[in-house]
Design an enzyme around this catalytic site. Structure first.
Site, PDB file in Angstrom:
ATOM      1  N   GLU A  83      40.821  57.549  57.251  1.00 38.34           N
ATOM      2  CA  GLU A  83      41.860  58.349  57.332  1.00 38.34           C
ATOM      3  C   GLU A  83      41.047  60.350  58.156  1.00 38.34           C
ATOM      4  OE1 GLU A  83      45.084  56.575  55.261  1.00 38.34           O
ATOM      5  OE2 GLU A  83      44.420  57.680  54.090  1.00 38.34           O
ATOM      6  N   CYS A  97      40.555  67.629  57.943  1.00 39.03           N
ATOM      7  CA  CYS A  97      40.007  67.249  57.067  1.00 39.03           C
ATOM      8  C   CYS A  97      39.362  65.715  57.229  1.00 39.03           C
ATOM      9  CB  CYS A  97      40.891  66.944  55.094  1.00 39.03           C
ATOM     10  SG  CYS A  97      40.297  66.210  53.690  1.00 39.03           S
ATOM     11  N   CYS A 104      34.586  54.628  49.694  1.00 36.86           N
ATOM     12  CA  CYS A 104      33.761  55.109  48.742  1.00 36.86           C
ATOM     13  C   CYS A 104      32.914  54.788  47.428  1.00 36.86           C
ATOM     14  CB  CYS A 104      34.035  57.092  48.243  1.00 36.86           C
ATOM     15  SG  CYS A 104      33.084  57.616  47.174  1.00 36.86           S
ATOM     16  N   CYS A 108      35.784  58.044  41.843  1.00 38.14           N
ATOM     17  CA  CYS A 108      36.772  59.535  40.250  1.00 38.14           C
ATOM     18  C   CYS A 108      38.049  58.492  40.518  1.00 38.14           C
ATOM     19  CB  CYS A 108      36.801  60.389  41.573  1.00 38.14           C
ATOM     20  SG  CYS A 108      35.012  61.013  41.841  1.00 38.14           S
ATOM     21  N   CYS A 111      41.042  59.615  42.591  1.00 40.18           N
ATOM     22  CA  CYS A 111      41.367  59.647  43.198  1.00 40.18           C
ATOM     23  C   CYS A 111      41.774  58.411  43.966  1.00 40.18           C
ATOM     24  CB  CYS A 111      39.309  59.777  44.208  1.00 40.18           C
ATOM     25  SG  CYS A 111      39.524  60.106  45.856  1.00 40.18           S
ATOM     26  N   GLY A 149      35.019  59.375  50.719  1.00 41.98           N
ATOM     27  CA  GLY A 149      33.525  59.357  51.076  1.00 41.98           C
ATOM     28  C   GLY A 149      32.903  60.968  50.265  1.00 41.98           C
ATOM     29  N   GLU A 150      31.802  60.248  49.846  1.00 41.83           N
ATOM     30  CA  GLU A 150      30.294  61.468  49.508  1.00 41.83           C
ATOM     31  C   GLU A 150      30.142  61.991  50.583  1.00 41.83           C
ATOM     32  OE1 GLU A 150      29.765  64.112  46.592  1.00 41.83           O
ATOM     33  OE2 GLU A 150      27.977  63.931  48.109  1.00 41.83           O
ATOM     34  N   SER A 178      31.561  69.030  50.724  1.00 37.68           N
ATOM     35  CA  SER A 178      32.285  68.848  49.651  1.00 37.68           C
ATOM     36  C   SER A 178      31.576  67.836  49.126  1.00 37.68           C
ATOM     37  CB  SER A 178      34.027  69.022  49.249  1.00 37.68           C
ATOM     38  OG  SER A 178      34.342  68.427  47.943  1.00 37.68           O
ATOM     39  N   SER A 201      32.971  69.770  43.701  1.00 34.20           N
ATOM     40  CA  SER A 201      33.898  69.290  42.971  1.00 34.20           C
ATOM     41  C   SER A 201      34.029  68.786  41.967  1.00 34.20           C
ATOM     42  CB  SER A 201      34.218  67.396  43.808  1.00 34.20           C
ATOM     43  OG  SER A 201      34.633  67.756  44.997  1.00 34.20           O
ATOM     44  N   LEU A 202      34.119  69.833  40.959  1.00 36.05           N
ATOM     45  CA  LEU A 202      33.709  70.223  39.583  1.00 36.05           C
ATOM     46  C   LEU A 202      35.010  69.364  38.092  1.00 36.05           C
ATOM     47  CD1 LEU A 202      31.739  72.624  38.189  1.00 36.05           C
ATOM     48  CD2 LEU A 202      33.196  71.902  36.574  1.00 36.05           C
ATOM     49  N   HIS A 203      35.604  69.876  38.252  1.00 40.78           N
ATOM     50  CA  HIS A 203      36.569  69.657  37.682  1.00 40.78           C
ATOM     51  C   HIS A 203      37.115  68.746  36.232  1.00 40.78           C
ATOM     52  CE1 HIS A 203      38.072  68.062  42.062  1.00 40.78           C
ATOM     53  NE2 HIS A 203      37.461  67.566  41.759  1.00 40.78           N
ATOM     54  N   ASN A 277      48.171  66.160  43.017  1.00 41.58           N
ATOM     55  CA  ASN A 277      48.967  64.707  44.086  1.00 41.58           C
ATOM     56  C   ASN A 277      48.750  63.544  43.684  1.00 41.58           C
ATOM     57  OD1 ASN A 277      49.973  67.018  45.797  1.00 41.58           O
ATOM     58  ND2 ASN A 277      47.462  67.181  46.339  1.00 41.58           N
ATOM     59  N   CYS A 319      45.131  66.716  49.353  1.00 39.54           N
ATOM     60  CA  CYS A 319      43.749  66.031  47.919  1.00 39.54           C
ATOM     61  C   CYS A 319      43.777  64.879  47.086  1.00 39.54           C
ATOM     62  CB  CYS A 319      43.372  67.293  47.637  1.00 39.54           C
ATOM     63  SG  CYS A 319      42.703  68.428  48.738  1.00 39.54           S
TER      64      CYS A 319
HETATM   65  S1  SF4 Z   1      36.575  62.488  45.137  1.00 40.71           S
HETATM   66 FE1  SF4 Z   1      35.226  61.703  46.490  1.00 40.71          FE
HETATM   67  S2  SF4 Z   1      33.308  60.331  45.320  1.00 40.71           S
HETATM   68 FE2  SF4 Z   1      34.995  60.471  44.757  1.00 40.71          FE
HETATM   69  S3  SF4 Z   1      35.970  59.083  45.035  1.00 40.71           S
HETATM   70 FE3  SF4 Z   1      37.187  59.880  45.997  1.00 40.71          FE
HETATM   71  S4  SF4 Z   1      36.264  60.157  48.164  1.00 40.71           S
HETATM   72 FE4  SF4 Z   1      34.246  59.503  46.336  1.00 40.71          FE
END
Ligand code: SF4
Length: 329
Positions: A83, A97, A104, A108, A111, A149-150, A178, A201-203, A277, A319
């Site tokens: 997407e 984006c 991925c 996380c 996500c 993805g990363e 990111s 991405s710290l969180h 979200n 996001c």
């Molecule tokens: S936040 Fe990014 S790295 Fe983590 S699972 Fe989602 S897409 Fe993958």
């Protein structure tokens, strides 16, 4: 558009080298097909239409939100879903984006993409074709690699795509990569010449909580990740955006804002708070008052903090929501 295939095809057809440049100029400017390329001979336009697909991706569905956000679900030639999103902001920015992988491999917990099965890395052309799809709709000027993805696990393809984004109107200074903290990738990004931005991405500021939300923290612990970001800053002189998704009752207390301020050097890091979200993970987003209090505490402690404008929530384009549609597809 697979430019390697295009180049081979042009060579086989005995065309001069400048044809490749001509085709790319039209494509990057938003042309819809080879037929629009009026400085190419008609026979060549027909031959290219038959031999080189105009995009490496096919569109499966497109959703438009009232705020102008457009989310598109696409498939690669081997059927992998991905997407990408166009966000239109009131200040005139048109930001993309983009996804770097189908699915991925990281998981996380907040996500939607992390819940879906990992497919594979996308090629540079598959990344670029996401941007070209939107370029055909409208001029574009900003880009973030925050889709599926990363990106630092697929850095060669991401960088190859980034080399070409300026031709579409997106400068490297307006392109942000990111990462969850993939340290080898951060160091490679610092060593390459493009002036790309880095977002982390710290969180969560504590190791325990971060490992719960982002299992990658066990592999690359936060102090090591922050040290890599500091090396990036030392080399690039570009401040690092810290992305912090606000989860009600999980990471959004004023005390946790203090913990965060304690580990971030304000000359290097800027914090971007992201209203969460819902993605069906069971986690809830923080209330606006909690986000405001968190931001105020960071500012009081000298750390620059902004709250991200949410776009496209009703079409699951915000996001953390990407892949929700793809999972069902
Ligand atoms: S936040 Fe990014 S790295 Fe983590 S699972 Fe989602 S897409 Fe993958």
């Amino acid at each position: 558009m697979d430019l390697d295939l295009l180049e081979r095809t042009l060579t086989e057809l005995g065309e001069p080298a400048y044809r490749l440049r001509q085709v790319w100029q039209w494509t990057a400017a938003g042309a819809d097909s080879y037929q629009e390329m009026t400085n190419l001979p008609q026979a060549l336009r027909g031959a290219l239409t038959a031999a080189v697909p105009f995009s490496t991706l096919t569109v499966q569905s497109e959703a438009r939100a009232a705020d102008g956000t457009v989310k598109v679900l696409m498939r690669t030639a081997d059927g992998r879903p991905l997407e990408a999103v166009l966000m239109r902001y009131r200040d005139g920015r048109h930001s993309l984006c983009l996804s770097s992988q189908s699915g991925c491999p990281l998981t996380c917990t907040f996500c939607a993409t992390g819940q879906m099965r990992f497919g594979r890395n996308l090629s540079a052309w598959e990344i670029l074709d996401q941007a070209l799809y939107f370029r055909r709709l409208t001029p574009v000027d900003h880009c973030v690699f925050m889709g599926m993805g990363e990106p630092l696990m697929n850095l060669d393809a991401v960088l190859a795509a980034c080399q070409r984004l300026p031709d579409l109107g997106i400068s490297s200074r307006h392109t942000a990569i990111s990462t969850v903290g993939w340290i080898p990738g951060i160091d490679r990004l610092a060593a390459q010449p493009l002036p790309l931005r880095l977002a982390l991405s710290l969180h969560a500021a504590s190791a325990e909580l971060r490992s719960t939300l982002m299992p990658v923290n066990d592999r690359y612990p936060l102090p090591d990740v922050l040290a890599a970001c500091e090396r990036f800053y030392a080399r690039k002189r570009r401040r690092v955006f810290v992305e912090y998704v606000m989860l009600a009752g999980v990471n959004d207390s004023v005390g946790q804002a203090r913990e965060l301020a304690a580990i971030l050097d304000p000359t290097i890091f800027k914090v971007n708070l992201i209203p969460y979200n819902p993605t069906g993970t069971g986690l809830q987003g923080s209330a606006p008052g909690a986000i405001a209090a968190f931001a105020a505490e960071l500012e009081r402690l000298g750390l620059s903090a902004t709250v991200r404008l949410t776009r496209g929530r009703e079409i699951a384009a915000a996001c953390g929501q990407l892949a929700a549609g793809a999972v069902a597809a």
